[in-house]
Motif scaffolding. Structure first.
Motif, PDB file in Angstrom:
ATOM      1  N   ALA A   1       0.817  -1.212   0.000  1.00 18.77           N
ATOM      2  CA  ALA A   1       0.000   0.000   0.000  1.00 18.77           C
ATOM      3  C   ALA A   1       0.844   1.253   0.000  1.00 18.77           C
ATOM      4  O   ALA A   1       0.415   2.308  -0.455  1.00 18.77           O
ATOM      5  CB  ALA A   1      -0.928   0.005   1.217  1.00 18.77           C
TER       6      ALA A   1
ATOM      7  N   GLU B   1     -10.620   2.856  -5.250  1.00 16.01           N
ATOM      8  CA  GLU B   1      -9.675   3.250  -4.216  1.00 16.01           C
ATOM      9  C   GLU B   1     -10.081   2.737  -2.834  1.00 16.01           C
ATOM     10  O   GLU B   1      -9.550   3.165  -1.824  1.00 16.01           O
ATOM     11  CB  GLU B   1      -9.536   4.777  -4.214  1.00 16.01           C
ATOM     12  CG  GLU B   1      -8.960   5.297  -5.529  1.00 16.01           C
ATOM     13  CD  GLU B   1      -8.890   6.806  -5.618  1.00 16.01           C
ATOM     14  OE1 GLU B   1      -7.814   7.326  -5.941  1.00 16.01           O
ATOM     15  OE2 GLU B   1      -9.920   7.465  -5.370  1.00 16.01           O
ATOM     16  N   ASP B   2     -11.013   1.812  -2.821  1.00 14.77           N
ATOM     17  CA  ASP B   2     -11.529   1.263  -1.570  1.00 14.77           C
ATOM     18  C   ASP B   2     -11.021  -0.172  -1.401  1.00 14.77           C
ATOM     19  O   ASP B   2     -11.638  -1.137  -1.861  1.00 14.77           O
ATOM     20  CB  ASP B   2     -13.058   1.293  -1.594  1.00 14.77           C
ATOM     21  CG  ASP B   2     -13.677   0.982  -0.243  1.00 14.77           C
ATOM     22  OD1 ASP B   2     -13.022   0.281   0.567  1.00 14.77           O
ATOM     23  OD2 ASP B   2     -14.809   1.425   0.007  1.00 14.77           O
ATOM     24  N   ARG B   3      -9.866  -0.331  -0.749  1.00 18.57           N
ATOM     25  CA  ARG B   3      -9.237  -1.644  -0.610  1.00 18.57           C
ATOM     26  C   ARG B   3     -10.136  -2.635   0.126  1.00 18.57           C
ATOM     27  O   ARG B   3     -10.197  -3.823  -0.223  1.00 18.57           O
ATOM     28  CB  ARG B   3      -7.894  -1.505   0.128  1.00 18.57           C
ATOM     29  CG  ARG B   3      -6.806  -0.840  -0.691  1.00 18.57           C
ATOM     30  CD  ARG B   3      -5.554  -0.591   0.147  1.00 18.57           C
ATOM     31  NE  ARG B   3      -4.965  -1.827   0.648  1.00 18.57           N
ATOM     32  CZ  ARG B   3      -4.058  -2.558  -0.014  1.00 18.57           C
ATOM     33  NH1 ARG B   3      -3.635  -2.171  -1.202  1.00 18.57           N
ATOM     34  NH2 ARG B   3      -3.564  -3.664   0.518  1.00 18.57           N
ATOM     35  N   GLU B   4     -10.836  -2.178   1.150  1.00 21.75           N
ATOM     36  CA  GLU B   4     -11.689  -3.078   1.922  1.00 21.75           C
ATOM     37  C   GLU B   4     -12.836  -3.624   1.065  1.00 21.75           C
ATOM     38  O   GLU B   4     -13.144  -4.819   1.109  1.00 21.75           O
ATOM     39  CB  GLU B   4     -12.235  -2.357   3.153  1.00 21.75           C
ATOM     40  CG  GLU B   4     -11.173  -2.042   4.198  1.00 21.75           C
ATOM     41  CD  GLU B   4     -11.773  -1.407   5.444  1.00 21.75           C
ATOM     42  OE1 GLU B   4     -13.005  -1.253   5.491  1.00 21.75           O
ATOM     43  OE2 GLU B   4     -11.006  -1.077   6.361  1.00 21.75           O
TER      44      GLU B   4
ATOM     45  N   ALA C   1     -11.397  -6.137  -1.468  1.00 20.85           N
ATOM     46  CA  ALA C   1     -11.051  -7.406  -0.819  1.00 20.85           C
ATOM     47  C   ALA C   1     -12.308  -8.214  -0.512  1.00 20.85           C
ATOM     48  O   ALA C   1     -12.332  -9.447  -0.667  1.00 20.85           O
ATOM     49  CB  ALA C   1     -10.260  -7.141   0.458  1.00 20.85           C
TER      50      ALA C   1
ATOM     51  N   HIS D   1      -4.898  -9.800  -7.577  1.00 20.95           N
ATOM     52  CA  HIS D   1      -5.012  -9.093  -6.309  1.00 20.95           C
ATOM     53  C   HIS D   1      -5.907  -7.852  -6.460  1.00 20.95           C
ATOM     54  O   HIS D   1      -5.446  -6.780  -6.867  1.00 20.95           O
ATOM     55  CB  HIS D   1      -3.627  -8.709  -5.802  1.00 20.95           C
ATOM     56  CG  HIS D   1      -2.686  -9.866  -5.697  1.00 20.95           C
ATOM     57  ND1 HIS D   1      -2.970 -10.981  -4.922  1.00 20.95           N
ATOM     58  CD2 HIS D   1      -1.491 -10.118  -6.289  1.00 20.95           C
ATOM     59  CE1 HIS D   1      -1.980 -11.853  -5.023  1.00 20.95           C
ATOM     60  NE2 HIS D   1      -1.076 -11.361  -5.850  1.00 20.95           N
TER      61      HIS D   1
ATOM     62  N   VAL E   1      -6.936  -5.951  -4.312  1.00 18.65           N
ATOM     63  CA  VAL E   1      -6.498  -4.839  -3.456  1.00 18.65           C
ATOM     64  C   VAL E   1      -5.392  -4.015  -4.103  1.00 18.65           C
ATOM     65  O   VAL E   1      -4.992  -2.987  -3.553  1.00 18.65           O
ATOM     66  CB  VAL E   1      -6.033  -5.349  -2.078  1.00 18.65           C
ATOM     67  CG1 VAL E   1      -7.192  -5.947  -1.299  1.00 18.65           C
ATOM     68  CG2 VAL E   1      -4.891  -6.350  -2.219  1.00 18.65           C
ATOM     69  N   ASP E   2      -4.886  -4.433  -5.266  1.00 23.80           N
ATOM     70  CA  ASP E   2      -3.888  -3.636  -5.982  1.00 23.80           C
ATOM     71  C   ASP E   2      -4.526  -2.569  -6.866  1.00 23.80           C
ATOM     72  O   ASP E   2      -3.837  -1.658  -7.346  1.00 23.80           O
ATOM     73  CB  ASP E   2      -3.015  -4.533  -6.858  1.00 23.80           C
ATOM     74  CG  ASP E   2      -2.003  -5.338  -6.050  1.00 23.80           C
ATOM     75  OD1 ASP E   2      -1.863  -5.064  -4.839  1.00 23.80           O
ATOM     76  OD2 ASP E   2      -1.367  -6.239  -6.624  1.00 23.80           O
TER      77      ASP E   2
ATOM     78  N   PRO F   1      -6.312   0.061  -6.206  1.00 24.10           N
ATOM     79  CA  PRO F   1      -6.076   1.450  -5.797  1.00 24.10           C
ATOM     80  C   PRO F   1      -4.710   1.999  -6.210  1.00 24.10           C
ATOM     81  O   PRO F   1      -4.566   3.207  -6.423  1.00 24.10           O
ATOM     82  CB  PRO F   1      -6.212   1.397  -4.268  1.00 24.10           C
ATOM     83  CG  PRO F   1      -7.138   0.249  -4.019  1.00 24.10           C
ATOM     84  CD  PRO F   1      -6.754  -0.767  -5.056  1.00 24.10           C
TER      85      PRO F   1
END
Length: 208
Positions: free
Chosen positions: A34, A49-52, A55, A139, A141-142, A144
């Motif tokens: 991150a 842009e919201d990793r949560e 995921a 992934h 979460v990448d 963002p």
């Protein structure tokens, strides 16, 4: 404002000048840290842009009863959208019928029922395996990180629209290349192309 998303054929054209240097990426890539890019305040909640939220979308896909704890195999690309209808769209292999491909959409916190796709015209059933990527190697979460690259580049060229709204995970079997692609950046009198390697480093940034 009308969003413009480069079609897959445009991606191929954008890559025509760099086929010789394309790196083979068969080795699974760990998630991007991150801290790769400096944080920038965002005025509104953006799915990209919201990793949560990203995921959660991935974990809910793997947890669907349809897969019964079997590995999810993604067919081709994964598209992430913000804007009027934030969503994720992808195709996956039917875990019980390997020659069948499902289209699925994640929106409002849940995945849609699968819709069977007809891919026979473009991809013979014997070649389906060439277009698959394990979900575990994509992934979410990448996203963002790629969105932040896009935001920064859009600001640098004084783009007409500077809020990230489209990111795509791309797999090109012929080049054995997996990477992240983004929406075309539109500035006054100019258009720009941005793609990012799986490690978070910019692969291509050029004026079209």
């Amino acid at each position: 404002m009308k969003y413009q998303i480069i079609l897959f054929t445009s991606i191929i054209l954008g890559l025509s000048g760099c086929h010789q240097s394309a790196a083979t990426t068969d080795t699974p890539t760990p998630p991007i840290q991150a801290a790769s890019l400096p944080a920038e305040p965002v005025s509104q909640r953006n799915l990209l842009e919201d990793r949560e939220a990203l995921a959660l979308a991935k974990s809910r896909l793997q947890a669907l009863p349809s897969f019964a704890e079997k590995p999810v195999q993604v067919f081709g690309n994964v598209d992430f959208f913000d804007g009027i209808q934030p969503r994720i769209e992808l195709s996956v292999q039917n875990p019980n019928q390997p020659n069948e491909i499902w289209f699925m959409r994640y929106q409002h916190g849940k995945w849609s029922e699968p819709i069977v796709e007809d891919v026979s015209d473009d991809t013979p059933t014997s070649q389906i395996s060439r277009h698959l990527t394990p979900l575990s190697e994509i992934h979410f979460v990448d996203v963002p990180v790629i969105a932040q690259h896009w935001r920064q580049k859009a600001k640098e060229v004084n783009a007409v629209w500077q809020e990230p709204y489209y990111v795509s995970f791309i797999w090109l079997p012929k080049l054995k290349k997996r990477f992240w692609h983004s929406a075309q950046i539109e500035a006054v009198g100019a258009q720009y192309y941005l793609s990012v390697n799986l490690d978070g480093n910019i692969w291509e940034w050029k004026k079209l």
